[in-house]
Design a protein around this motif. Structure first.
Motif, short mmCIF file in Angstrom:
data_model
loop_
_atom_site.label_atom_id
_atom_site.label_comp_id
_atom_site.label_asym_id
_atom_site.label_seq_id
_atom_site.Cartn_x
_atom_site.Cartn_y
_atom_site.Cartn_z
N GLY A 125 1.24 3.99 -3.11
CA GLY A 125 0.98 5.42 -2.86
C GLY A 125 2.10 6.29 -3.43
N GLU B 130 -7.21 0.77 -6.08
CA GLU B 130 -7.56 1.92 -5.22
C GLU B 130 -6.38 2.83 -4.91
OE1 GLU B 130 -11.30 -0.08 -2.73
OE2 GLU B 130 -9.30 0.03 -1.81
N THR B 131 -5.16 2.26 -4.87
CA THR B 131 -4.03 3.07 -4.40
C THR B 131 -3.05 3.44 -5.50
OG1 THR B 131 -2.88 1.03 -3.82
CG2 THR B 131 -4.13 2.10 -2.07
N LEU B 132 -3.17 2.79 -6.66
CA LEU B 132 -2.24 3.10 -7.76
C LEU B 132 -2.98 3.35 -9.08
CD1 LEU B 132 0.45 3.37 -9.21
CD2 LEU B 132 0.63 0.85 -9.20
N GLY C 185 -6.13 3.72 -10.04
CA GLY C 185 -7.08 4.83 -10.06
C GLY C 185 -6.38 6.17 -9.93
N PRO C 186 -5.63 6.36 -8.82
CA PRO C 186 -4.98 7.66 -8.62
C PRO C 186 -4.01 8.04 -9.74
CG PRO C 186 -4.98 6.38 -6.58
CD PRO C 186 -5.50 5.47 -7.66
N ALA C 187 -3.35 7.06 -10.33
CA ALA C 187 -2.37 7.38 -11.39
C ALA C 187 -3.03 7.47 -12.76
CB ALA C 187 -1.27 6.32 -11.42
N GLY C 188 -4.30 7.09 -12.81
CA GLY C 188 -5.04 7.18 -14.08
C GLY C 188 -4.55 6.19 -15.13
N ALA D 36 1.93 6.23 -7.27
CA ALA D 36 0.82 7.05 -7.78
C ALA D 36 1.10 8.54 -7.65
CB ALA D 36 -0.47 6.70 -7.03
N ALA D 37 1.85 8.90 -6.60
CA ALA D 37 2.10 10.33 -6.33
C ALA D 37 3.24 10.87 -7.20
CB ALA D 37 2.45 10.52 -4.86
N LYS E 37 0.84 -1.22 0.00
CA LYS E 37 0.00 0.00 0.00
C LYS E 37 0.87 1.26 0.00
CE LYS E 37 -4.06 2.02 2.22
NZ LYS E 37 -5.09 1.85 3.25
#
Ligand code: 6PG
Length: 242
Positions: free
Chosen positions: A51, A87-89, A91-94, A54-55, A47
């Motif tokens: 994160g 949910e943690t990569l 989605g956030p990273a598109g 993704a950031a 997780k």
């Protein structure tokens, strides 16, 4: 090829260092060709890694995401390795759906494994007995030194030909679908992320005991002349000689 150990002060720092390594490998792969491939593990440790991935200011176009293993649950189940990454990569990273190759673990394990192998064969355009070579495989390790869903004494730890298979995990009374050792060893790069005091004895065994992947599956890659980068927090590394 080499095995490097990176010991960071805590799980967050280990995850960040692992993320930077993974992104560097993907960036290098995308500089050479239009697509790069990564296989992700699951559990709880990833997780933090996901994160950081993704950031990061990283262009995921061309990066195809696969899984190292999956639990026998639907994709919306909290135990699903896919759900954690979605949910943690993803989605956030598109990361677009067409770049995501989920193990359909809601199906019967044999069917899920067969479909996954077919998808890998098609994507990598493999010859009949050829194994896929991922640019990077992310692995974790359990407190029993398992990696992927290859638990100690699993007969398939000796396999070097097949791509993936359903495995019965006695101790969990659960089927899993997992990539097999031949694929894990064929990766151009491997990043193993391990954190927590509870992993220290297994980390010590993996590095200090004689090479015996059937006993310590996480040793896969250690003595096979592969590029394997271990990212450990102080807790997981506390029994290693310094
Ligand atoms: C899984 C993983 C598995 C994981 C280890 C460590 O599906 O559980 O792929 O191999 O890497 O079990 O899990 P933790 O990070 O939860 O300790």
């Amino acid at each position: 090829m080499s095995v490097q150990r990176h010991i960071l002060e805590d799980a967050e720092a280990a995850a960040e260092a692992c993320a930077n390594y993974v992104l560097g490998v993907l960036e290098e792969a995308l500089a050479a060709r239009s697509q790069a491939t990564i296989a992700l593990s699951g559990g709880s440790t990833p997780k933090l890694l996901f994160g950081h991935l993704a950031a990061a200011n990283f262009k995921w176009a061309g990066v195809h995401v696969f899984w190292v293993d999956e639990r026998p649950v639907p994709p919306d189940d909290d135990r699903s390795n896919y759900k954690l990454a979605a949910e943690t990569l993803i989605g956030p990273a598109g990361i677009p759906r067409q770049q995501v190759h989920r193990i359909r673990a809601e199906l019967h394990p044999a069917a899920a494994a067969e479909m996954y192998v077919d998808e890998i064969r098609t994507f990598f355009k493999l010859l009949p007995n050829e194994l896929p070579r991922f640019d990077v495989i992310h692995r974790g390790m359990g407190a029993d030194a398992h990696t992927a869903s290859l638990f100690p004494a699993q007969p398939l730890i000796g396999d070097r030909e097949k791509i993936a298979a359903p495995v019965q995990v006695e101790k969990l009374q659960q089927w899993r679908i997992t990539l097999l050792p031949g694929v894990l060893l064929a990766a151009y790069h491997t990043a193993v992320l391990v954190a927590g005091d509870d992993k220290a004895p297994a980390v010590q065994s993996v590095f200090e005991e004689p090479y015996d992947p059937k006993k310590y599956p996480a040793q896969l890659g250690l003595r096979d002349g592969k590029e394997v980068e271990w990212f450990l927090d102080e807790g997981a590394a506390k029994l290693l000689p310094r």
